[in-house]
Each structure stands twice: as structure tokens, then as C-alpha cells.
Design a protein around this motif. Sequence first.
Motif, PDB file in Angstrom:
ATOM      1  N   LEU A 154     106.093   4.701  33.659  1.00  0.00           N
ATOM      2  CA  LEU A 154     107.317   4.274  33.026  1.00  0.00           C
ATOM      3  C   LEU A 154     108.246   3.755  32.587  1.00  0.00           C
ATOM      4  CD1 LEU A 154     107.562   8.782  32.837  1.00  0.00           C
ATOM      5  CD2 LEU A 154     106.892   6.978  31.164  1.00  0.00           C
ATOM      6  N   TRP A 155     109.196   2.900  32.882  1.00  0.00           N
ATOM      7  CA  TRP A 155     110.006   1.877  33.249  1.00  0.00           C
ATOM      8  C   TRP A 155     111.336   2.482  33.021  1.00  0.00           C
ATOM      9  CZ3 TRP A 155     107.868  -3.486  33.560  1.00  0.00           C
ATOM     10  CH2 TRP A 155     107.380  -4.231  34.291  1.00  0.00           C
ATOM     11  N   PRO A 156     112.103   2.440  33.507  1.00  0.00           N
ATOM     12  CA  PRO A 156     112.940   2.725  33.551  1.00  0.00           C
ATOM     13  C   PRO A 156     114.719   1.392  32.604  1.00  0.00           C
ATOM     14  CG  PRO A 156     113.768   1.392  35.611  1.00  0.00           C
ATOM     15  CD  PRO A 156     112.063   2.373  35.307  1.00  0.00           C
ATOM     16  N   GLY A 157     114.957   2.188  31.666  1.00  0.00           N
ATOM     17  CA  GLY A 157     115.808   0.564  31.049  1.00  0.00           C
ATOM     18  C   GLY A 157     117.765   0.796  30.760  1.00  0.00           C
ATOM     19  N   GLY A 158     117.792   1.786  31.778  1.00  0.00           N
ATOM     20  CA  GLY A 158     119.139   1.951  32.232  1.00  0.00           C
ATOM     21  C   GLY A 158     120.223   3.429  31.207  1.00  0.00           C
ATOM     22  N   PHE A 159     120.969   4.141  31.438  1.00  0.00           N
ATOM     23  CA  PHE A 159     121.330   5.291  31.850  1.00  0.00           C
ATOM     24  C   PHE A 159     122.979   4.881  30.344  1.00  0.00           C
ATOM     25  CE2 PHE A 159     119.412   6.650  36.661  1.00  0.00           C
ATOM     26  CZ  PHE A 159     119.324   7.488  35.595  1.00  0.00           C
ATOM     27  N   LYS A 160     122.174   6.146  29.988  1.00  0.00           N
ATOM     28  CA  LYS A 160     123.692   5.677  28.595  1.00  0.00           C
ATOM     29  C   LYS A 160     124.975   6.458  29.214  1.00  0.00           C
ATOM     30  CE  LYS A 160     120.620   7.988  25.597  1.00  0.00           C
ATOM     31  NZ  LYS A 160     120.600   8.767  24.378  1.00  0.00           N
TER      32      LYS A 160
END
Length: 304
Positions: A111-117
Motif C-alpha cells: 500500500l502506497w500513500p497518496g496524501g491525506f484529504k
Amino acid sequence: MEASGQPLDQVLKLSAEQIAERTDGRVDLSVFPSSQLGNARAMTEAVQLGMQDAVVVPAAFIGGFNPLVSILDIPYLLPTNDDQAYQLRKSEFGQALLASFKDRGFVAVALWPGGFKHFTSNEKLEGIDDFEGQKFRIMDSRVLRAQFEAVGAQAMPIPFGDVYTSLQTGVVDGQENPLDSIARMKFHEVQEYLLLSAHGVVENVVLFSPTFWSGLSDEDKQTVADVFTNNAQELARVKGENQKQALEEIKAAGLTINELDDAEQQALRGRMYPAARDAFLEQAGDEGQKLIDLYEGVYGDITE
């Protein structure tokens, strides 16, 4: 998916270099940014059919391939602390989520982070009471719909490319996205409020074709999995720098910016998380319940 030079592209190329070096060139991955091989669905199908070796794809786009991945749409699922989030991805919960892709025609390795919303709106948005009656754009997700309904807001599925116009013309009042997405798509030009909430994540899944994967030795499989797992930390770091730059750009546009304190975050989590979790369980059944049980056990240990 991302354009050349963007964080995902940078770390993908780094990963390919590390894998080639550590396998003495036995595993040679080429990176194609900017959706050169097709959109998310087309690339995911190609990987499933063995026509493409791998893809890094946002979880929100692949619920049709694996309904369990919609657990990542649940708000306040990942801790905002990068180290804690990394531990959660590597935990028994994270491994179980990756393993759920096996019976659906994929090998999921990380799983790779894409940023917090965060939330933006043209209506006052300072805290939990301000959501009542507002209309927010969402990706088409029952989980995200439940998230907004839990605080009295209306959720409207709108394609990403139409969000700017929808905000500009008042079709919706607001939207949710990571700061770099907000800045890149110029949403801050047509919004008045930003609520720094870090309430949800845009998470990516690293998927390999079983056809490609079966051709690797056990040693090389472990190397590939280790590189992608470990580089989640590097991607979080690079993404973090991008978020800081994006926030400065948004500030310069003159938006009213508010940030939730710990107590307000807990209050919002208390409203949104249970409703979204229940919506996820309605579509994910017993498999989903097992994942939730694993998650809730691990989350408490990691965040205490």
C-alpha cells in the motif's frame, strides 16, 4: 497514473532502480507515467489478464475488482503520523487486505500513500457543525456518501474533471482532496474555506500480474515486495513536501483556513467513522468484518 516528475513517478523510478540493482538485473521494470498505458480501469484489467506486468493504482478506482479495498475510503482509518501509518500498512491488517487480491486475479505487494484529504467549501467551514446542509462532491462510493451523511451534508458523485466547474457554478459547495490535488486542479480559485482535517486518505495499491509474478524466483519476489513496502516511507516524505508547497499556494489565494484540534478531530471521527464503517460492511460482508476486526485491534495498539 501521475505525471512525470510527480512524487509517485519519482518513487516508482527509484523502486525500479533499486529492484534492478538488488536482483542483478533479473527484474527490470519500466515506468510509464501520465496514464500512457491507459486509464486506471484499463491498466488494472490488463494486469489481471497478464497483458501488463504491474500497476500502482488508487484504491478508490478498483472497488469493482475487489470490494474489500473500499475499506480505505473510511475516514480516519490511517493515523496522520507517518511512522504509525507505515506500521499499519505493514501490520496484519495491511497484509490481510493485500492478500484479499489473490483470489481476484492479482498479486498485491504494498500500500502506497497518496496524501491525506482535507475539506474545502464556499460556505463557512470551521468545524463539525458547519457541514449541515452543505453539498460535497465525492467519488462514487457508498462509504464516502455515509461519511458526509453522518454530519448532515449531502454527497454528490461527480467526475474529477468536472469538479472545478461544479464548484464554480454552485452545483456543489465543496469537495475533499489532498492539498497537492487541490492546488494542481486550481480548486482553491473557486473556494473560500479550507478545513485542515486530514480525515481520509488517497491510498494506492501496488498490483502485479500473477503471470509475471510466477516467473520470479522466491528470492526476487521477496526483494520486489520489500522495496515497494519500504518505499512507502519515501513516498510519504516526498508527498509531505508537496503538501507543504501546495498549502502555501492555497494560502496565497486568500482562503479562510481553519485547522481541527485533537478534540475536534476525535469528535468528527466519532461521527464519520462508524457510519462509513457500517456502509463498508453492508457491501463487504463477512470478509469485510474480519478486516475491520483486524484493523480495530491493530489501530489501538499503534496509536496508543
